[in-house]
Scaffold this motif. Structure first.
Motif, short mmCIF file in Angstrom:
data_model
loop_
_atom_site.label_atom_id
_atom_site.label_comp_id
_atom_site.label_asym_id
_atom_site.label_seq_id
_atom_site.Cartn_x
_atom_site.Cartn_y
_atom_site.Cartn_z
N VAL A 18 0.83 -1.20 0.00
CA VAL A 18 0.00 0.00 0.00
C VAL A 18 0.86 1.25 0.00
CG1 VAL A 18 -1.58 1.34 1.44
CG2 VAL A 18 -2.04 -1.07 1.02
N ILE A 38 -5.93 1.16 -3.40
CA ILE A 38 -5.91 0.33 -2.19
C ILE A 38 -7.23 -0.42 -2.11
CG2 ILE A 38 -5.76 0.34 0.33
CD1 ILE A 38 -4.17 2.95 0.09
N LYS A 90 -3.15 5.00 3.60
CA LYS A 90 -1.81 4.49 3.85
C LYS A 90 -1.46 4.68 5.32
CE LYS A 90 -0.13 5.45 -0.83
NZ LYS A 90 0.94 6.06 -1.66
#
Length: 945
Positions: free
Chosen positions: A179, A188, A573
Motif C-alpha cells: 500500500v 488500495i 496508507k
C-alpha cells in the motif's frame, strides 16, 4: 438542550435589525445580538441572538401607529393566488400601515418617511422597498466531537457525538508495504467493495439474461447478482480470485494455541469454533499475498481510479429493499481488515432519537408513515426520496451540482449568521460553562425544486467518476444511463418527488402565511437532513501553496435506518495524514417574500369642530407614489358600511373618509401587498472536520535487571524482558519527533494526555533502544541524540521476535552513567520509557565493583519558584554597627545658634568609620561552587532642613 447536543441556528442576514430589509427593521420581528441569559447554577459566556417579536399594534418605529391585515374592516380581503400558471403556490395579501398623526407634518412628510429623501433638514432612509427577501432560518443540532466530550467536566450528558478516529487490528507487513508503494490511495483495496461480494452469488450480464434472472430487481431477491465489470476485475484481481463470496466468511473464527474446540454447547446454533494455530483469515491471505503479487491491467487501474472518486451509498445499501445492504453489513465484518479510518456521527438530532417505531420491510409503507409521524420532526422529504426510489439519482445530482460539475445549476454561496450554544470546559472550575457564539458563515445552497428539475432534464449521464456500492439495480443503472434507455425510470421517480414536494408546501398545515404576524414572527422552519458527504483530502501536496487534494467523496443517503451512521475507509496508507470533512445536506422549508403595489394617502379635505378646532374627519385619496396618480385602496375602512352620508357613495374608489372616532384616527395610511412563495432550500452544512493518521499503539514496559561481569573487562549489562500489557498513560518522550508523534496519536485516538491507553501494540516488539549519558539528567529530553545501541529482537529466518534480550556495555571506572531503555514495535512506534538507571563501576584500589541506582521521572523535577526574584534583604541584610550611626556632638557648641553648629554634628563614634568607604562581599554557592562579588559603599547625606 446544549448539554446533549450543540444547539445551532442558521439565520438569514436580512432577518436582523439594521439589515437591508428596512421594512422589517421598522415594524418589528427581527433578531438582535445580545448577551446570553444565565440560568440558576449555570455560567453563560459569549454572545447570542435574541428575538424582537412582531406586534401589529406596537411597532418598532414610533412614527408608525400600527399595521393591519384588515381584520377590523367589514370585508377582510383574503389571500389570493398570484398566478394560476405555476405549480408552486404563490399568493399575496394586503396590509395597511398607519402613520402616527402627531409625528407627521403633512402628506409630503409621510411620503418621504416611507420612500426616503429629505424633508426640511432631516434625511430619511428608504423604508418601503420591493426587494425579494428570503427567510430560511432554522434550528438544528450539531454533534459534539469526541475530543470535546472528553474535555468536559460532565460529558456523560452528551448524546450526540461525532467521532473521526481509526482502528488498527492487524499488522500485515506485506500488505502495508504494498500500500505504501501505490501511487494512488484509490487503488488500495476498498473494504465496502469486498463486503458487497460477501455471501452473494454473482454472475455476468450474459449469463443472467440467458438464465432469465431478474438481476436488476429491488423488491425481490434474484438467484444471482450482477456487478460492474471494472469493480469485479478490481476486487477479483482480474478474475484470479474466485472465492470473493467467502473472503469474509471466517469473521467469527477464533484461533487458539490449543486443540480445536467449540465455544458453546455442542451443536448449538451459532456456536463458534476455536481452531488450533496462528490467526489465518482468508482475507489476510488475499491482502498479503494475492493483492501485492497480482498486477492489474492498465484499463482496470485507470477505470478504478476514475470511478472511485465518488462513492454512493443509496437507500438500498443503507438497509432498504432486497439488494445487499453493504453499508450496514460492513459493521459485522470490519474487524477482519487490518486498519481503517472509523467515522461515526448521528443520523438525526436528539429530538428525532425519541422515535422508537421502525419498520422492518421496505414495502411497509403504512409502517413507514406511522414511523415518520412518530418522529418529533417530520421526515417527509427523505421518505419521499426513498418511496419514489429516487435516492440513487438524487445522490448523483447532488454530486454533480455541489462538485461544480455542471454549469446549468451552480450552488449559491451566501453568508448567514451561525449561532451556536454548547458546553465548554473551564480550567479553574469543576463545572462546564454554556458558550454562545455568533459568526457570519458562508453556506452553499441550492433551490430544491431547481435540483429536482436538473435531475429531470439531465436523464442522460455525462459523468463517470462515480460508483454505487453494490450490485446493479434498475434505479442505479438509470442514474448512470448514458443513452436514455432508462429515461422513463428517471422521469417517473423525479416527478413523484416533485409531486410530493408540491403537495407538502400546498398543505396549509405545513405552510401558512396569511399576515405579517405569520411572516415576521419567529417559528423555526421545518428542516431535515437528506444526505451526508464525507470529503477525504490527502496525498502529496501540490501547487504553489502546497495543499493536499480531494481524493474521494462519499455520498450517503440519510435513510434514518440506523443512528448513528458508521463509515469505514480502508483506502488509506499507514502513517499518512488525511483530512475528513463531514457535510450534512439540510432541507429548509422557507419562504420568499416581497412587498408591492404601494398606495399612500394624501389629504384632500379636512373638517374641524368649529367650537373646539378638533379634527372631525379627513377626506383622503390613495395614490401611487411612483406616478402620483390616484389608485384604489387595497383594504376597506372600519366605518365604511356604517356611514350614511350620501355624498360618500359618489366619491371615487380611491377616496375614503376617515373619522376622528376611528382607531387609529390618522389620515396617513399606506396600503401594500405582501407577496409570499414557499421555498425549499438545500443547505450544505459542515458538521465535523479532522486531520489524522493511522498509527500502531505504543509498546509495553520493559523489565530490567542490571548486572556486572565479574572479570577485568569493565562490562556491565542489563537483562531486558518485554512485559505484558497494562493500561498506562502515553509514554514519556525523548525527542521533538516523539512529542509530535504523541500529539498525532492522541489526536487520532481522541484521547487526552491524562487518559489511560486501552490499546496494546498490534505489531510485535522489534527493537530495543538504549540511551546513555554521563551526567545526571534533568528530564528525559536530555537523552536525545544519545542513542548508544539498538538491539533487533527478530528471530533469524522467522517472522517472530524475541520477548527478551541482554545488553552489554563496557564503561570507565569511577564514572557515573545514566541509562534509559524503550522498545519500538515493527511499525517503529516507541513504547514506555524505563526508569533511569544510574550505573558506576568503582575501582577501589584494584577491586572493581558495581553500584546501580534507580531514578523515576518525578525524581528529576526541579522546584519551580513562583517568584524567582525577591527583595535581596530577605536573603542577606547588611547593617552598620551602632558605633557607626550614633550622633557625634563632641565639637558642637550648644550655646550658639543651631544653624551655625550644623556642620559640627558628625555621625559615628568609632575610631575607624565606614563612611565613604567601599567593601567587597563574596557569596559562594554550596551546590555549584559559583561565586558572586558585591561591592558596597556607605554614604550619608546632611539635610539642612
Amino acid at each position: 438542550m446544549s448539554d446533549e447536543e450543540k444547539e445551532a441556528k442558521i439565520i438569514d442576514l436580512n432577518l436582523f435589525s439594521g439589515s437591508s430589509d428596512t421594512m422589517r427593521t421598522n415594524l418589528g420581528g427581527f433578531w438582535e445580538i445580545g448577551a446570553p441569559i444565565e440560568t440558576e447554577g449555570e455560567t453563560a459566556i459569549g454572545e447570542t441572538v435574541n428575538e424582537v417579536s412582531f406586534d401589529a399594534t406596537a411597532l418598532t418605529n414610533p412614527i408608525f401607529n400600527r399595521v393591519s391585515r384588515g381584520d377590523d374592516t367589514p370585508t377582510r380581503v383574503p389571500a389570493t393566488p398570484m398566478s394560476d400558471d405555476v405549480v408552486i403556490p404563490t399568493f399575496k395579501f394586503p396590509m395597511r400601515l398607519y402613520g402616527e398623526r402627531d409625528q407627521i407634518t403633512n402628506d409630503s412628510h409621510w411620503e418621504t418617511i416611507l420612500m426616503g429623501g429629505t424633508f426640511g433638514e432631516t434625511d430619511y432612509p428608504t423604508i418601503y422597498n420591493e426587494s425579494v427577501w428570503d427567510d430560511y432560518w432554522f434550528e438544528t443540532g450539531f454533534p459534539y466531537t469526541q475530543q470535546e466530550v472528553n474535555s468536559l467536566f460532565d460529558g456523560s450528558k452528551v448524546v450526540s457525538i461525532s467521532q473521526i478516529s481509526y482502528d488498527y487490528n492487524y499488522y500485515l507487513s506485506e500488505y502495508q508495504d504494498y500500500v505504501a508503494g501505490l501511487d494512488s490511495e484509490i487503488l488500495i483495496p476498498n473494504m465496502y467493495l469486498v463486503e458487497m461480494f460477501n455471501g452473494v452469488t454473482s454472475t455476468d450480464v450474459g449469463t443472467a439474461q440467458e438464465d432469465e434472472i431478474e438481476f436488476l430487481s429491488e423488491d425481490t431477491a434474484p438467484t444471482a447478482r450482477v456487478f460492474d465489470q471494472t469493480m469485479h476485475n478490481f476486487v477479483s484481481l482480474e478474475g484470479t480470485t474466485s472465492d470473493l463470496d467467502v473472503l469474509l466468511s471466517d469473521v467469527d473464527v477464533v484461533w487458539v494455541p490449543a486443540p480445536t474446540f467449540l465455544i458453546g454447547p455442542d451443536d448449538a446454533e451459532g456456536a463458534v469454533t476455536a481452531w488450533e494455530g496462528i490467526s489465518d483469515h482468508k482475507l489476510h491471505g488475499y491482502l498479503s499475498q494475492s493483492v501485492p503479487l497480482t498486477y492489474l491491467s492498465a484499463s482496470t487501474r485507470a477505470d478504478t481510479e476514475n470511478m472511485l472518486q465518488n462513492i454512493y451509498f443509496d437507500q438500498y445499501s443503507r438497509g432498504l429493499g432486497t439488494p445487499k445492504h453493504t453499508f450496514t453489513d460492513m459493521k459485522d465484518t470490519k474487524s477482519l481488515f487490518p486498519y481503517y479510518i472509523n467515522i461515526s456521527f448521528p443520523a438525526r438530532d436528539v429530538e428525532d432519537n425519541e422515535s422508537t417505531v421502525t419498520p422492518t420491510t421496505f414495502d411497509d409503507i403504512e409502517g413507514w408513515l406511522e414511523w415518520d409521524a412518530a418522529l418529533t420532526r417530520t421526515r417527509y422529504f427523505s421518505l419521499s426520496l426513498s418511496t419514489n426510489n429516487f435516492s440513487s439519482k438524487f445522490l448523483k445530482s447532488l454530486k454533480e451540482v455541489f462538485n461544480n460539475e455542471t454549469y446549468s445549476l451552480v450552488p449559491e454561496e451566501k453568508e448567514y449568521v451561525l449561532s451556536l450554544e454548547y458546553q465548554s470546559a473551564s480550567i479553574d472550575s469543576d463545572t462546564d460553562s454554556t458558550m454562545s457564539t455568533l459568526q457570519n458563515t458562508p453556506f452553499r445552497t441550492v433551490n430544491y425544486f431547481d435540483l429536482l428539475t436538473y435531475a429531470y432534464e439531465n436523464y442522460i449521464s455525462t459523468s463517470d467518476n462515480e460508483y454505487f456500492v453494490g450490485e446493479k439495480t434498475i434505479h442505479r443503472e438509470a442514474s448512470i444511463d448514458k443513452t436514455g434507455t432508462y429515461r422513463y425510470i428517471n422521469s417517473e421517480s423525479v416527478l413523484g418527488v416533485i409531486e410530493d414536494a408540491i403537495e407538502y408546501v400546498s398543505n396549509t398545515d405545513n405552510f401558512s402565511v396569511d399576515s405579517l404576524g405569520d411572516l415576521y414572527n419567529f417559528p423555526s422552519k421545518a428542516n431535515e437532513i437528506l444526505a451526508y458527504r464525507i470529503e477525504k483530502i490527502g496525498g502529496p501536496p501540490t501547487g504553489d501553496s502546497q495543499t493536499q487534494n480531494v481524493l474521494q467523496n462519499y455520498w450517503i443517503f440519510n435513510a434514518y435506518t440506523e443512528p448513528p451512521i458508521e463509515f469505514f475507509d480502508s483506502q488509506v496508507k499507514y502513517n499518512q495524514d488525511y483530512t475528513y470533512n463531514i457535510y450534512a445536506y439540510i432541507l429548509s422549508v422557507g419562504v420568499k417574500y416581497q412587498t408591492s403595489d404601494l398606495r399612500l394617502t394624501r389629504v384632500i379635505n379636512e373638517i374641524r369642530d368649529p367650537d373646539t378646532d378638533e379634527f372631525v374627519s379627513w377626506c383622503v385619496e390613495f395614490y401611487d407614489p411612483d406616478t402620483g396618480l390616484a389608485a384604489d385602496p387595497l383594504l376597506g375602512t372600519p366605518t365604511e358600511e356604517e356611514t350614511e352620508e350620501e355624498e360618500i357613495a359618489d366619491l371615487p374608489p380611491s377616496v375614503i373618509t376617515i373619522f376622528a372616532e376611528d382607531i387609529p384616527a390618522t389620515p396617513y395610511l399606506a396600503d401594500f401587498y405582501v407577496n409570499v412563495e414557499p421555498s425549499l432550500q438545500l443547505f450544505e452544512v459542515p458538521i465535523d472536520s479532522k486531520t489524522l493518521k493511522v498509527l500502531d499503539n505504543p509498546t509495553n514496559q520493559l523489565g530490567l535487571k542490571p548486572f556486572q561481569l565479574v572479570d577485568a573487562s569493565q562490562t556491565i549489562g542489563y537483562d531486558v524482558e518485554y512485559e505484558t500489557f497494562a493500561e498506562e498513560i502515553y509514554p514519556g518522550t525523548i525527542s521533538s519527533a516523539d512529542e509530535t508523534l504523541k500529539i498525532e496519536y492522541l489526536n487520532a485516538r481522541d484521547l487526552l494526555g491524562s487518559d489511560l491507553l486501552p490499546y496494546e501494540s498490534v505489531s510485535q516488539q522489534r527493537y530495543v533502544e538504549v540511551y546513555r549519558i554521563s551526567e545526571m539528567p534533568s528530564g528525559f529530553e536530555d537523552f536525545d541524540n544519545n542513542l548508544v545501541s539498538t538491539i533487533d529482537l527478530k528471530i533469524k529466518d522467522s517472522s517472530f521476535t524475541l520477548p527478551n534480550t541482554i545488553f552489554y556495555d563496557m564503561i570507565k571506572t569511577n564514572q557515573k552513567y545514566y541509562y534509559i531503555f524503550r522498545v519500538l514495535n515493527e511499525n517503529l512506534i516507541p513504547g514506555h520509557l524505563s526508569e533511569i538507571y544510574e550505573a558506576e563501576l568503582i575501582d577501589d584500589g584494584g577491586y572493581v565493583y558495581s553500584n546501580f541506582d534507580l531514578f523515576f521521572e518525578e525524581d528529576l523535577s526541579e522546584d519551580i519558584f513562583v517568584n524567582p526574584s525577591i527583595p535581596f534583604k530577605k536573603l542577606i541584610q547588611l547593617q552598620a554597627n551602632m558605633s557607626q550611626i550614633v550622633f557625634n556632638d563632641s565639637i558642637v557648641n550648644y550655646e550658639a545658634p543651631a544653624h551655625e553648629q550644623l556642620n559640627n554634628m558628625g555621625l559615628g563614634s568609632a575610631d575607624d568609620l565606614i563612611w565613604d568607604k567601599t567593601f567587597k562581599i563574596r557569596l559562594t554557592s554550596k551546590k555549584t561552587g559559583k561565586k558572586i562579588d558585591l561591592n558596597v559603599t556607605y554614604k550619608y547625606e546632611t539635610d539642612s532642613n
